[in-house]
Design an enzyme around this catalytic site. Structure first.
Site, mmCIF file in Angstrom:
data_model
loop_
_atom_site.group_PDB
_atom_site.id
_atom_site.type_symbol
_atom_site.label_atom_id
_atom_site.label_comp_id
_atom_site.label_asym_id
_atom_site.label_seq_id
_atom_site.Cartn_x
_atom_site.Cartn_y
_atom_site.Cartn_z
ATOM 1 C CE1 TYR A 69 1.513 23.068 -34.387
ATOM 2 C CE2 TYR A 69 1.470 22.488 -32.083
ATOM 3 C CZ TYR A 69 0.618 22.581 -33.284
ATOM 4 O OH TYR A 69 -0.419 22.835 -33.398
ATOM 5 C CG HIS A 121 -7.173 26.794 -39.233
ATOM 6 N ND1 HIS A 121 -7.833 25.662 -39.717
ATOM 7 C CD2 HIS A 121 -8.281 27.667 -39.001
ATOM 8 C CE1 HIS A 121 -9.052 25.777 -39.817
ATOM 9 N NE2 HIS A 121 -9.436 26.659 -39.009
#
Ligand code: OAD
Length: 255
Positions: A69, A121
């Site tokens: 990430y 999302h």
């Protein structure tokens, strides 16, 4: 209708529309160099979602998930909105309401200037503690060691994105459904339209009577029900559509 050019009916429908909705996916950010998920260069051909994008994987190996990430955050942070995002923002000058419902977590619609964006999302620029819910900006966590820990309760901090097996944020999904139900014209842009429940949004729009326009270099399962599928890139087609609408509206005020 499946076509490579913009048919006249698109201009006609947009000219009459008061509310325009747009459901977007990774393809709209492809021209900003943010990788898509599927296709030859897609993220999920190189990485396994089950090892990276789910809560169990995070609990098992938070370092690995954070490594991935933080790399994606860097790519997205450096990315700039492209002509497709900018055209959607510009559309707000020409129509009463433009509502974006996005599966993307990259925040590029807001950065392009769109004012109504519902994120199904999550948003990769936000983070929160899994124990107490405290929120953190990237600046607050990325400079320290990974995985980041909550300063209040020492819990693990995670990116505010929806992982496989997790529920979508209910308020955002409901807002997406409402946008679909209220739209006169609804776009499906740069999405493979196969990930549910998000992919039900353009179907809801069509059932509620919207004129459904898809823009994608490839057909998708949605092409069967779309009124028009324009085979092309959103960064090319959307600016052309907005330019035509601007000149049509200008003509209208001059007459
Ligand atoms: P996908 O990677 O599944 O699909 C991207 C789509 O964009 C494909 O249909 C491409 O043909 C199209 N495309 C590529 N370049 C384009 C361009 N320049 N202009 C227009 N279209 C282009 O991405 P999504 O549909 O967004 O979920 O994927 C849906 C969800 O699957 C994501 O939100 C993510 C992923 O797993 C989660 O992380 C929960």
């Amino acid at each position: 209708m499946i076509t490579e050019t913009i048919p006249e009916i698109v201009n006609e429908k947009l000219k009459q529309a008061r509310v325009i909705g747009a459901f977007t996916g990774a393809g709209i950010s492809a021209e900003s160099n943010v990788p898509t998920f599927r296709g030859d260069e897609g993220l999920w051909t190189k990485f396994k979602p089950e090892e990276l994008a789910n809560f169990n994987a995070f609990m098992k190996n938070p370092e690995l998930v954070w490594e991935w990430y933080s790399a994606r955050k860097k790519i997205i942070h450096e990315a700039q909105p492209n002509p497709g995002h900018l055209a959607l923002a510009e559309l707000e000058e020409l129509v009463d309401e433009v509502i974006i419902v996005t599966q993307n977590i990259d925040n590029l619609h807001r950065r392009a200037g769109s004012s109504r964006v519902h994120e199904l999302h999550g948003n990769i620029e936000r983070n929160y503690c899994i124990k107490c819910g405290e929120t953190y900006t990237d600046d607050a966590i990325l400079s320290g060691t990974l995985p980041p820990k909550c300063r209040k309760c020492d819990g693990l901090v995670r990116p505010d994105v929806v992982w496989f097996g997790e529920y979508l944020p209910q308020d955002e999904f409901t807002a997406g459904e409402e946008a679909a139900e209220r739209s006169d014209v609804f776009f499906s842009l740069g999405t493979s339209a196969i990930v549910y429940p998000a992919a039900s949004i353009p179907q809801i729009a069509k059932r509620a009577g919207a004129f459904l326009i898809e823009i994608n270099p490839e057909t998708t399962p949605l092409s069967d029900i779309a009124d028009v599928t324009i085979l092309g890139k959103t960064g090319t087609i959307l600016p052309e559509i907005v330019k035509s609408l601007r000149s049509i509206k200008k003509e209208g005020t001059n007459n």
